[in-house]
Design an enzyme around this catalytic site. Structure first.
Site, PDB file in Angstrom:
ATOM      1  CE1 TYR A  61      -0.974   3.318   4.211  1.00  0.00           C
ATOM      2  CE2 TYR A  61      -1.899   2.550   6.400  1.00  0.00           C
ATOM      3  CZ  TYR A  61      -0.891   2.673   5.328  1.00  0.00           C
ATOM      4  OH  TYR A  61       0.320   2.227   5.962  1.00  0.00           O
TER       5      TYR A  61
ATOM      6  CD  GLN B 119      -2.764   1.450   0.292  1.00  0.00           C
ATOM      7  OE1 GLN B 119      -2.766   0.581  -0.278  1.00  0.00           O
ATOM      8  NE2 GLN B 119      -2.939   2.889   0.337  1.00  0.00           N
ATOM      9  CD  GLU B 120       2.852   3.532   3.582  1.00  0.00           C
ATOM     10  OE1 GLU B 120       3.305   4.506   2.947  1.00  0.00           O
ATOM     11  OE2 GLU B 120       2.280   3.843   4.877  1.00  0.00           O
ATOM     12  CB  SER B 121       6.774   1.606  -1.540  1.00  0.00           C
ATOM     13  OG  SER B 121       6.795   0.422  -1.406  1.00  0.00           O
TER      14      SER B 121
END
EC number: 4.2.2.n1
Length: 479
Positions: A429, A302-304
């Protein structure tokens, strides 16, 4: 004469003893059961096992019901609905908890429990298949599972569409039929809306067509006779679970986060599992520190998108997208080093978990921690206080999730300690991470099942090799 009297007395005593035994047998109550035997089917939202233990909506409810009855739970999965019905009628199981809908046919055979949640029945097809405009145009092209609620729906539709015919599969469950749709092996099937939402995370080619039935209750089935006490206990249990918010919590846990579907994102994630995850899986497992490594991996995606060189305009960098202050806090020198980034991200996420109030239950702590990872613990605490002020439970993720977007509205954030926050992004998120995590769990389970199927074949091949005569052995040279 005395001897005869003694014999008569002895016979009389024996008769008296026999009478006592018979009377005792009549008055002795039946043994209290020690187990609640629940018949079920395998499925992502029903019941499944993994390296992390048993899970599923029906499993969790059955476990809670068994605890309520002070009984040991025994889950007994069956291959299909027909076998479930037979097991119930033979007394092999006490209750059926398998994500089955309330239908007239089931009401004739069983006693039905109270509604757990509601689903729509939808026609399902593969991307690229002609979009069906009406059911009567699909003569012989729909395949459903025998004894499913979908058979009842089609039978009802057939009354106004006499030419409507369909195929039935006794030995395949609804999930297998969805797999066949995704593979292009059959053109159409019918599925519950929740089952489709869940399975589209693994098979993004699935498409939703006509809605054939709306808001159908999903229930448990009880024996048609001698089940008054069990039904009474189930109704009491259901009322307690509904009032306490447990039903709403389980609905949020299993269904709320899967409603948002993104075909492109799902396809990209499945490709990344094959192409990128193998490089970092061992590192995720190493530094998870009590967290399920798949949740850590889902967070990183999800972050990168598992890009070790990811950067954002706000200054966060690396696989876990750490800020410079956070990197210093967790002792990371190079944020672009993927192994350091994973180690630092795991350490920071664990620190979020440790700082959460004890009132938040274990099953929901990760969602609060992830929201804190995204927008900061202070903003999450503001949302908890806001939830409490509205009469909601500040320790229930479903309630805090509903108020997080309010942190973007002046009316609410001006009264909080930490002010404005993009709460809707935190909700998105967490939901995204939960979907990615569910996909990783599903793939793990599929790999485990594949290994189990291959073991007997490998054993048989090894045994055959051992028994095979060594005809190719090197022969000694003749002088």
């Amino acid at each position: 004469m005395k001897r005869l009297l003694l014999v008569l007395c002895y016979i009389t005593l024996l008769a008296g003893c026999q009478k006592v035994v018979v009377e005792q047998e009549k008055t002795t109550p039946p043994l209290k059961p020690t187990q609640l035997i629940v018949g079920t089917l395998y499925g992502p939202q029903i019941y499944f096992t993994s390296g992390q233990g048993d899970s599923g909506y029906d499993y969790e409810m059955a476990e809670r019901f068994a605890n309520y009855l002070d009984l040991e739970l025994k889950m007994k999965p069956f291959a299909n609905i027909s076998e479930l019905y037979s097991a119930m009628h033979s007394g092999e199981i006490d209750i059926i908890a398998a994500g089955l809908a309330d239908t007239p046919a089931r009401r004739e055979q069983f006693r039905l429990g109270p509604p757990l949640y509601r689903v729509n029945q939808v026609l399902v097809y593969r991307q690229g298949t002609p979009i069906p405009r009406s059911v009567d145009t699909l003569k012989g092209e729909i395949t459903v599972t025998t004894d499913s609620s979908f058979v009842d729906t089609l039978t009802e539709l057939q009354k106004s569409n006499p030419d409507l015919v369909w195929n039935q599969e006794k030995d395949k469950d609804a999930e297998e039929l969805l797999t066949m749709i995704a593979a292009g092996e059959i053109p159409y099937t019918i599925a519950d809306s929740t089952s489709l939402d869940i399975n589209r995370r693994f098979m993004p080619e699935l498409r939703e067509g006509l809605v054939l039935k709306r808001k159908q209750p999903v229930v448990w089935l009880l024996p048609p006779t001698n089940s008054d006490k069990l039904m009474s206990e189930l109704l009491s249990f259901w009322h307690i679970e509904k009032r306490s918010g447990t039903l709403a919590h389980l609905n949020e846990k299993y269904f709320a986060h899967v409603e948002r579907f993104d075909y492109v994102d799902t396809r990209a994630f499945i490709r990344a599992i094959d192409n990128k995850l193998p490089k970092y899986q061992a590192t995720f497992e190493k530094y998870a520190e009590g967290i399920d490594w798949r949740k850590l991996a889902a967070t990183a995606y999800q972050e990168s998108h598992w890009n070790p060189n990811a950067r954002s305009p706000t200054g966060v960098r690396g696989l876990m997208m750490l800020t410079l202050p956070t990197a210093k806090q967790v002792g990371i020198k190079n944020r672009l080093d993927p192994y350091q980034s994973i180690k630092g991200g795991a350490k920071y996420l664990n620190s979020m978990l440790e700082r959460l109030p004890d009132s938040i239950p274990e099953s929901q702590r990760m969602w609060f921690a992830l929201a804190s990872y995204n927008i900061g613990l202070g903003h999450v605490e503001d949302a908890r206080k806001l939830a409490q002020s509205q009469g909601l439970n500040p320790s229930a993720w479903r309630d805090v999730k509903s108020v997080l977007p309010l942190l973007q509205k002046r009316k609410y954030y001006q009264k909080t300690r930490y002010g404005y926050a993009r709460g809707n992004e935190a909700v998105h998120y967490v939901d995204s991470i939960r979907r990615y995590y569910d996909t990783l769990v599903w793939i793990d389970n599929q790999n485990m099942l594949l290994e189990l199927k291959q073991k007997p074949l490998q054993t048989a091949e090894a045994k055959e090799t051992e028994e095979k005569p060594q005809t190719d052995a090197i022969q000694p040279q003749q002088p």
